[in-house]
Design an enzyme around this catalytic site. Structure first.
Site, mmCIF file in Angstrom:
data_model
loop_
_atom_site.group_PDB
_atom_site.id
_atom_site.type_symbol
_atom_site.label_atom_id
_atom_site.label_comp_id
_atom_site.label_asym_id
_atom_site.label_seq_id
_atom_site.Cartn_x
_atom_site.Cartn_y
_atom_site.Cartn_z
ATOM 1 N N HIS A 20 45.015 43.371 42.741
ATOM 2 C CA HIS A 20 44.785 43.495 41.295
ATOM 3 C C HIS A 20 43.615 44.456 41.023
ATOM 4 O O HIS A 20 43.676 45.270 40.110
ATOM 5 C CB HIS A 20 44.433 42.132 40.685
ATOM 6 C CG HIS A 20 45.560 41.148 40.616
ATOM 7 N ND1 HIS A 20 45.516 39.907 41.209
ATOM 8 C CD2 HIS A 20 46.764 41.209 39.991
ATOM 9 C CE1 HIS A 20 46.641 39.245 40.945
ATOM 10 N NE2 HIS A 20 47.413 40.006 40.220
ATOM 11 N N LYS A 44 53.531 28.402 34.873
ATOM 12 C CA LYS A 44 53.302 28.719 36.295
ATOM 13 C C LYS A 44 52.476 27.651 36.998
ATOM 14 O O LYS A 44 52.248 27.744 38.200
ATOM 15 C CB LYS A 44 52.585 30.064 36.401
ATOM 16 C CG LYS A 44 53.466 31.181 36.927
ATOM 17 C CD LYS A 44 52.671 32.442 37.183
ATOM 18 C CE LYS A 44 53.262 33.258 38.309
ATOM 19 N NZ LYS A 44 52.549 34.537 38.499
ATOM 20 N N ARG A 96 54.514 46.513 43.388
ATOM 21 C CA ARG A 96 54.210 46.482 44.821
ATOM 22 C C ARG A 96 55.402 46.841 45.675
ATOM 23 O O ARG A 96 55.298 47.445 46.708
ATOM 24 C CB ARG A 96 53.688 45.104 45.227
ATOM 25 C CG ARG A 96 52.356 44.755 44.621
ATOM 26 C CD ARG A 96 52.135 43.285 44.626
ATOM 27 N NE ARG A 96 53.165 42.630 43.851
ATOM 28 C CZ ARG A 96 53.424 41.344 43.864
ATOM 29 N NH1 ARG A 96 52.734 40.555 44.633
ATOM 30 N NH2 ARG A 96 54.379 40.841 43.115
ATOM 31 N N SER A 134 48.990 36.378 44.912
ATOM 32 C CA SER A 134 48.075 35.238 44.798
ATOM 33 C C SER A 134 48.623 34.055 45.591
ATOM 34 O O SER A 134 47.871 33.337 46.266
ATOM 35 C CB SER A 134 47.888 34.856 43.326
ATOM 36 O OG SER A 134 47.468 35.975 42.598
HETATM 37 N N1 COA Z 1 48.090 42.790 43.908
HETATM 38 C C1 COA Z 1 48.302 41.547 44.313
HETATM 39 N N2 COA Z 1 49.155 40.711 43.741
HETATM 40 C C2 COA Z 1 49.802 41.176 42.688
HETATM 41 C C3 COA Z 1 49.641 42.465 42.187
HETATM 42 C C4 COA Z 1 48.738 43.290 42.849
HETATM 43 N N3 COA Z 1 48.523 44.542 42.480
HETATM 44 N N4 COA Z 1 50.452 42.625 41.128
HETATM 45 C C5 COA Z 1 51.084 41.480 40.974
HETATM 46 N N5 COA Z 1 50.700 40.600 41.928
HETATM 47 C C6 COA Z 1 51.217 39.261 42.154
HETATM 48 C C7 COA Z 1 50.303 38.176 41.716
HETATM 49 O O1 COA Z 1 49.440 37.861 42.769
HETATM 50 C C8 COA Z 1 51.260 37.075 41.401
HETATM 51 O O2 COA Z 1 51.656 36.439 42.569
HETATM 52 P P1 COA Z 1 52.173 34.920 42.577
HETATM 53 O O3 COA Z 1 53.292 34.816 41.588
HETATM 54 O O4 COA Z 1 52.577 34.786 43.986
HETATM 55 O O5 COA Z 1 51.020 34.068 42.225
HETATM 56 C C9 COA Z 1 52.445 37.843 40.840
HETATM 57 O O6 COA Z 1 52.389 39.122 41.409
HETATM 58 C C10 COA Z 1 52.384 38.060 39.384
HETATM 59 O O7 COA Z 1 51.160 37.595 38.876
HETATM 60 P P2 COA Z 1 50.218 38.327 37.913
HETATM 61 O O8 COA Z 1 49.938 39.734 38.333
HETATM 62 O O9 COA Z 1 49.015 37.467 37.771
HETATM 63 O O10 COA Z 1 51.065 38.414 36.598
HETATM 64 P P3 COA Z 1 52.175 37.462 36.024
HETATM 65 O O11 COA Z 1 53.494 38.024 36.424
HETATM 66 O O12 COA Z 1 51.880 36.049 36.324
HETATM 67 O O13 COA Z 1 51.900 37.745 34.497
HETATM 68 C C11 COA Z 1 52.389 37.848 32.185
HETATM 69 C C12 COA Z 1 52.910 37.600 33.582
HETATM 70 C C13 COA Z 1 51.177 37.010 31.877
HETATM 71 C C14 COA Z 1 52.001 39.322 32.044
HETATM 72 C C15 COA Z 1 53.561 37.540 31.239
HETATM 73 O O14 COA Z 1 54.078 36.268 31.540
HETATM 74 C C16 COA Z 1 53.131 37.567 29.794
HETATM 75 O O15 COA Z 1 52.957 38.632 29.237
HETATM 76 N N6 COA Z 1 52.957 36.368 29.195
HETATM 77 C C17 COA Z 1 52.567 36.219 27.811
HETATM 78 C C18 COA Z 1 53.758 35.783 26.961
HETATM 79 C C19 COA Z 1 54.618 36.963 26.621
HETATM 80 O O16 COA Z 1 54.207 37.943 26.010
HETATM 81 N N7 COA Z 1 55.877 36.854 27.041
HETATM 82 C C20 COA Z 1 56.853 37.897 26.854
HETATM 83 C C21 COA Z 1 56.774 38.892 28.003
HETATM 84 S S1 COA Z 1 58.281 39.800 28.077
#
Ligand code: COA
Length: 169
Positions: A20, A44, A96, A134
């Site tokens: 990240h 989540k 990724r 994560s």
């Molecule tokens: N390095 C390491 N890990 C990464 C990464 C990076 N560069 N990019 C993504 N990841 C991983 C994370 O570690 C995480 O892993 P896990 O699922 O094993 O824990 C996964 O990819 C995604 O997590 P994260 O990057 O924290 O984002 P997310 O996908 O959980 O986030 C939101 C999603 C919050 C952006 C999305 O749900 C959202 O916008 N929610 C708000 C409500 C909304 O607007 N909804 C409509 C959206 S269409």
């Protein structure tokens, strides 16, 4: 003076990893300002409370010298609305591997439908971070493995403590 071009970097960050941070550094090269937006994301079932995720991100930004350039906020509701309220022009996401694509594609198109002024920008982390997530870091920590190469030091400390382990030398 030209309008500031700012972006948001949304995620659950449970917890933030070096992957990240790599994406954040790249986003800082492209935009005048970046706000990390931590989603509460109860669906989540995050391991860390939102204020702990906030604290870990703030410590990490300080550790890597990005603290002056990046803001941290928490949000509920739609990210497009929150981004709009901050005046951001772009939403940053990391890509990724091909496996990320389907979900990200769906999310980018839905967000564009919800707010066509907001652009989603995908950035690729360094190859050594492409296999990081994560969940995988939490899994290694749970079993007492050395997670220090993958996360900022404050995260490593909290994660190991949460699983009842101490960090080695
Ligand atoms: N390095 C390491 N890990 C990464 C990464 C990076 N560069 N990019 C993504 N990841 C991983 C994370 O570690 C995480 O892993 P896990 O699922 O094993 O824990 C996964 O990819 C995604 O997590 P994260 O990057 O924290 O984002 P997310 O996908 O959980 O986030 C939101 C999603 C919050 C952006 C999305 O749900 C959202 O916008 N929610 C708000 C409500 C909304 O607007 N909804 C409509 C959206 S269409």
């Amino acid at each position: 003076m030209d309008k500031q071009r700012t972006a948001v970097y949304p995620g659950t960050f449970d917890p933030i990893t070096n992957g990240h941070l790599d994406i954040l550094r790249r986003a800082c090269d492209l935009f005048d300002g970046v706000t990390v937006c931590i989603a509460r994301n109860p669906s989540k079932e995050p391991m860390f409370r939102i204020d702990d995720r906030f604290a870990m991100i703030s410590e990490a930004l300080d550790e890597v010298g990005l603290d002056g350039r990046v803001q941290v906020e928490t949000f509920d509701g739609l990210i497009v609305d929150y981004a709009d309220s901050l005046g951001a022009i772009a939403l940053i996401r990391g890509l990724r591997a091909v496996s990320d694509f389907e979900f990200e594609f769906q999310m980018a198109l839905m967000n564009r439908h919800l707010n066509s002024r907001l652009h989603t920008v995908y950035l690729m982390p360094k190859d050594e971070h492409t296999y990081l997530s994560s969940s995988i870091v939490k899994n290694v920590a749970r079993h007492g493995g050395d997670i220090r190469p993958f996360v900022p030091s404050g995260v490593a400390r909290r994660l190991m403590a949460a699983y009842g382990h101490t960090l080695g030398e």
